[in-house]
Write a protein that holds these residues in place. Structure first.
Motif, mmCIF file in Angstrom:
data_model
loop_
_atom_site.group_PDB
_atom_site.id
_atom_site.type_symbol
_atom_site.label_atom_id
_atom_site.label_comp_id
_atom_site.label_asym_id
_atom_site.label_seq_id
_atom_site.Cartn_x
_atom_site.Cartn_y
_atom_site.Cartn_z
ATOM 1 N N TRP A 28 8.327 25.079 -34.895
ATOM 2 C CA TRP A 28 7.726 26.348 -35.296
ATOM 3 C C TRP A 28 7.670 27.275 -34.096
ATOM 4 O O TRP A 28 6.965 27.034 -33.126
ATOM 5 C CB TRP A 28 6.329 26.110 -35.860
ATOM 6 C CG TRP A 28 5.547 27.346 -36.213
ATOM 7 C CD1 TRP A 28 4.298 27.665 -35.770
ATOM 8 C CD2 TRP A 28 5.936 28.412 -37.088
ATOM 9 N NE1 TRP A 28 3.880 28.856 -36.313
ATOM 10 C CE2 TRP A 28 4.872 29.345 -37.124
ATOM 11 C CE3 TRP A 28 7.082 28.679 -37.847
ATOM 12 C CZ2 TRP A 28 4.921 30.517 -37.891
ATOM 13 C CZ3 TRP A 28 7.135 29.844 -38.610
ATOM 14 C CH2 TRP A 28 6.058 30.737 -38.626
ATOM 15 N N ILE A 73 9.390 19.743 -37.916
ATOM 16 C CA ILE A 73 9.351 21.209 -37.839
ATOM 17 C C ILE A 73 9.313 21.675 -36.385
ATOM 18 O O ILE A 73 8.521 21.173 -35.587
ATOM 19 C CB ILE A 73 8.102 21.772 -38.556
ATOM 20 C CG1 ILE A 73 7.969 21.192 -39.968
ATOM 21 C CG2 ILE A 73 8.138 23.294 -38.571
ATOM 22 C CD1 ILE A 73 9.079 21.560 -40.899
ATOM 23 N N ALA A 92 12.115 26.795 -37.586
ATOM 24 C CA ALA A 92 11.580 28.008 -38.209
ATOM 25 C C ALA A 92 11.217 29.025 -37.144
ATOM 26 O O ALA A 92 10.452 28.726 -36.225
ATOM 27 C CB ALA A 92 10.349 27.665 -39.042
ATOM 28 N N TYR A 93 11.758 30.232 -37.285
ATOM 29 C CA TYR A 93 11.474 31.303 -36.326
ATOM 30 C C TYR A 93 10.658 32.395 -37.006
ATOM 31 O O TYR A 93 11.192 33.196 -37.772
ATOM 32 C CB TYR A 93 12.776 31.878 -35.755
ATOM 33 C CG TYR A 93 12.553 32.878 -34.652
ATOM 34 C CD1 TYR A 93 12.397 32.462 -33.327
ATOM 35 C CD2 TYR A 93 12.463 34.232 -34.928
ATOM 36 C CE1 TYR A 93 12.165 33.380 -32.313
ATOM 37 C CE2 TYR A 93 12.237 35.163 -33.925
ATOM 38 C CZ TYR A 93 12.089 34.728 -32.617
ATOM 39 O OH TYR A 93 11.855 35.641 -31.615
ATOM 40 N N ASP A 116 8.862 32.668 -39.554
ATOM 41 C CA ASP A 116 9.305 32.803 -40.932
ATOM 42 C C ASP A 116 8.165 32.552 -41.917
ATOM 43 O O ASP A 116 7.684 31.423 -42.028
ATOM 44 C CB ASP A 116 10.444 31.821 -41.199
ATOM 45 C CG ASP A 116 11.112 32.044 -42.547
ATOM 46 O OD1 ASP A 116 10.638 32.902 -43.305
ATOM 47 O OD2 ASP A 116 12.110 31.359 -42.814
ATOM 48 N N ASP A 135 17.446 25.434 -42.988
ATOM 49 C CA ASP A 135 16.762 26.548 -42.356
ATOM 50 C C ASP A 135 15.298 26.460 -42.797
ATOM 51 O O ASP A 135 14.836 25.388 -43.169
ATOM 52 C CB ASP A 135 17.413 27.869 -42.749
ATOM 53 C CG ASP A 135 18.801 28.029 -42.128
ATOM 54 O OD1 ASP A 135 19.024 27.474 -41.038
ATOM 55 O OD2 ASP A 135 19.652 28.690 -42.743
ATOM 56 N N SER A 136 14.578 27.543 -42.804
ATOM 57 C CA SER A 136 13.156 27.472 -43.169
ATOM 58 C C SER A 136 12.845 28.329 -44.386
ATOM 59 O O SER A 136 11.708 28.697 -44.621
ATOM 60 C CB SER A 136 12.285 27.906 -41.992
ATOM 61 O OG SER A 136 12.695 29.168 -41.492
ATOM 62 N N HIS A 137 13.874 28.622 -45.186
ATOM 63 C CA HIS A 137 13.699 29.474 -46.361
ATOM 64 C C HIS A 137 14.594 28.953 -47.485
ATOM 65 O O HIS A 137 15.758 29.323 -47.597
ATOM 66 C CB HIS A 137 14.022 30.944 -46.030
ATOM 67 C CG HIS A 137 15.042 31.113 -44.948
ATOM 68 N ND1 HIS A 137 14.724 31.164 -43.611
ATOM 69 C CD2 HIS A 137 16.396 31.218 -45.010
ATOM 70 C CE1 HIS A 137 15.818 31.312 -42.896
ATOM 71 N NE2 HIS A 137 16.849 31.343 -43.723
ATOM 72 N N LEU A 147 8.364 29.514 -44.507
ATOM 73 C CA LEU A 147 8.325 28.096 -44.135
ATOM 74 C C LEU A 147 7.387 27.298 -45.039
ATOM 75 O O LEU A 147 7.795 26.301 -45.632
ATOM 76 C CB LEU A 147 7.897 27.937 -42.670
ATOM 77 C CG LEU A 147 7.652 26.483 -42.222
ATOM 78 C CD1 LEU A 147 8.912 25.642 -42.351
ATOM 79 C CD2 LEU A 147 7.120 26.444 -40.791
ATOM 80 N N LEU A 149 13.625 21.220 -40.028
ATOM 81 C CA LEU A 149 13.650 22.670 -40.163
ATOM 82 C C LEU A 149 13.261 23.326 -38.844
ATOM 83 O O LEU A 149 12.198 23.042 -38.286
ATOM 84 C CB LEU A 149 12.679 23.147 -41.250
ATOM 85 C CG LEU A 149 12.921 22.687 -42.690
ATOM 86 C CD1 LEU A 149 12.270 21.335 -42.943
ATOM 87 C CD2 LEU A 149 12.368 23.702 -43.671
ATOM 88 N N THR A 204 8.490 26.885 -48.558
ATOM 89 C CA THR A 204 9.629 25.972 -48.599
ATOM 90 C C THR A 204 9.160 24.521 -48.616
ATOM 91 O O THR A 204 9.637 23.696 -49.408
ATOM 92 C CB THR A 204 10.562 26.223 -47.401
ATOM 93 O OG1 THR A 204 11.153 27.518 -47.523
ATOM 94 C CG2 THR A 204 11.666 25.180 -47.332
#
Length: 383
Positions: free
Chosen positions: A112, A110, A83-84, A86, A165-167, A89, A81, A92
């Motif tokens: 991050w 990850i 993750a921006y 988010d 993605d992170s969601h 995260l 993942l 999830t």
């Protein structure tokens, strides 16, 4: 296996990359350039060693690895993942573990991207998860493909990758169901991908959204192909052969990442069409799952975006679009120019992919079958 000298060199390159990632005295462009070179060296060394030990080395610049027998009985899963900033995260990750049949077989990778003082620094929180992580100041990020490229190197001995993605939210037993559907695919090099049904935080699942095909929708003003969800696959009993990939949901054997290192020089648009083309020409067969395994948060009205704080994002996007046109041979490569490990493959041709998919990249034609997400013919790799 890598011999000891290669192991040492790859290990040293990774340590060097780590030092670059945390060295904030270097401009972002310099850090990125050096990091890319180190990643390419490590990936190339690993690929070369695997090819030389498992199969005879051909003269092709992008060799296709022979896949070992896939481990469906006791597999390890790598959930990757990027993750921006988010806030979804952590929910999830928690939901993935809670709903998995075998959470002990899951490792998260990850990337991050956060702003200290504005976003949560999750280092301590991530100690609660089976996780390998890279933390990056979001102001130094160069986009989603750049982040995915960095995160790929966190793969170790896991048998399968799940790029997300992170969601997301998951169904109960999602891991077993993904493995079951991948095992149904009649190909030695299968990959599952789709635009998954939506959810609304924290856990609302709107009714009436099935698994669907990915379909070609339109070429934008810059000539980049976009996809949308198409026909429902709810009435099928096995995954359906397709030709397009969704960057936010890819499930495949680990060799997918070895053969298809993410192109860090792409920005956002065009990620999916270039990845699908590269995968297919390297012998990977794409399938659309017929059973729901997870959900995606699409609307994200208040989500923080990379281009909101990166003042020169449009330069990255412009260079990315120019690169996409070269990958797809819409524009020719210049004399002596090479896309190296990020180019299309040599197992099947780009012309064959365009025939198979019903897409003409140069003329921007979309066939009726492409608009339905159905290949023009059945073409399965036998490598």
């Amino acid at each position: 296996m890598l011999d000891s000298s290669l192991q040492m060199l790859v290990s040293q390159s990774i340590k060097t990359l780590d030092s670059i990632l945390i060295n904030e005295t270097l401009p972002a462009s310099e850090r990125a350039t050096v990091a890319f070179k180190i990643l390419e060296m490590a990936q190339t060394l690993t690929l070369t060693s695997l090819v030389s030990s498992d199969v005879s080395v051909s003269s092709a610049p992008t060799p296709s690895l022979s896949l070992p027998a896939l481990n469906f009985t006791d597999p390890k899963l790598f959930l990757h993942l990027a993750a921006y900033r988010d806030p979804e995260l952590i929910p999830t990750l928690k939901d993935a573990l809670k709903k998995a049949d075998r959470p002990e077989k899951i490792t998260f990778g990850i990337v991050w991207q956060f702003i200290p003082g504005e976003d949560e620094r999750i280092t301590e929180i991530m100690q609660e998860f089976p996780c390998k992580m890279i933390e990056i100041d979001a102001r130094q990020s160069l986009g989603v493909c750049w982040a995915r490229s960095l995160g790929q190197r966190l793969l170790q001995d896991e048998d399968f990758i799940l790029q997300l993605d992170s969601h997301h939210r998951f169904i109960k037993g999602w891991d077993s169901l993904l493995l079951q559907q991948l095992a149904q695919c009649p190909s030695p090099k299968p990959v599952l991908s789709a635009y998954t049904p939506p959810y609304i935080p924290p856990d609302e699942i709107p009714p009436g959204y099935p698994c669907t095909r990915l379909t070609a929708h339109h070429f934008d003003e810059q000539g980049i192909l976009s996809f949308i969800a198409g026909e429902s696959l709810a009435f099928y009993s096995e995954p359906q052969l397709g030709m397009f990939l969704a960057g936010g949901f890819i499930f495949a054997p680990r060799q997918f990442y070895l053969e298809l290192p993410y192109d860090p020089f792409l920005y956002f648009r065009g990620e999916e069409v270039t990845l699908a083309t590269r995968a297919w020409t390297k012998g990977w067969d794409i399938f659309y799952p017929y059973q729901i395994t997870l959900y995606h948060y699409y609307t994200r009205t208040n989500a923080k975006k990379h281009w909101e704080i990166h003042s020169e994002w449009y330069k990255l996007e412009q260079k990315s679009r120019e690169r996409i046109k070269k990958i797809l041979r819409i524009n020719p490569l210049e004399a002596g120019e090479s896309l190296e490990i990020y180019d299309i493959g040599t197992v099947r041709t780009l012309a064959d992919y365009q025939t198979f998919s019903g897409i003409n990249f140069k003329t921007q034609e979309i066939s009726e079958t492409a608009s339905k997400g159905i290949p023009t013919k059945t073409v399965i790799s036998h490598h």
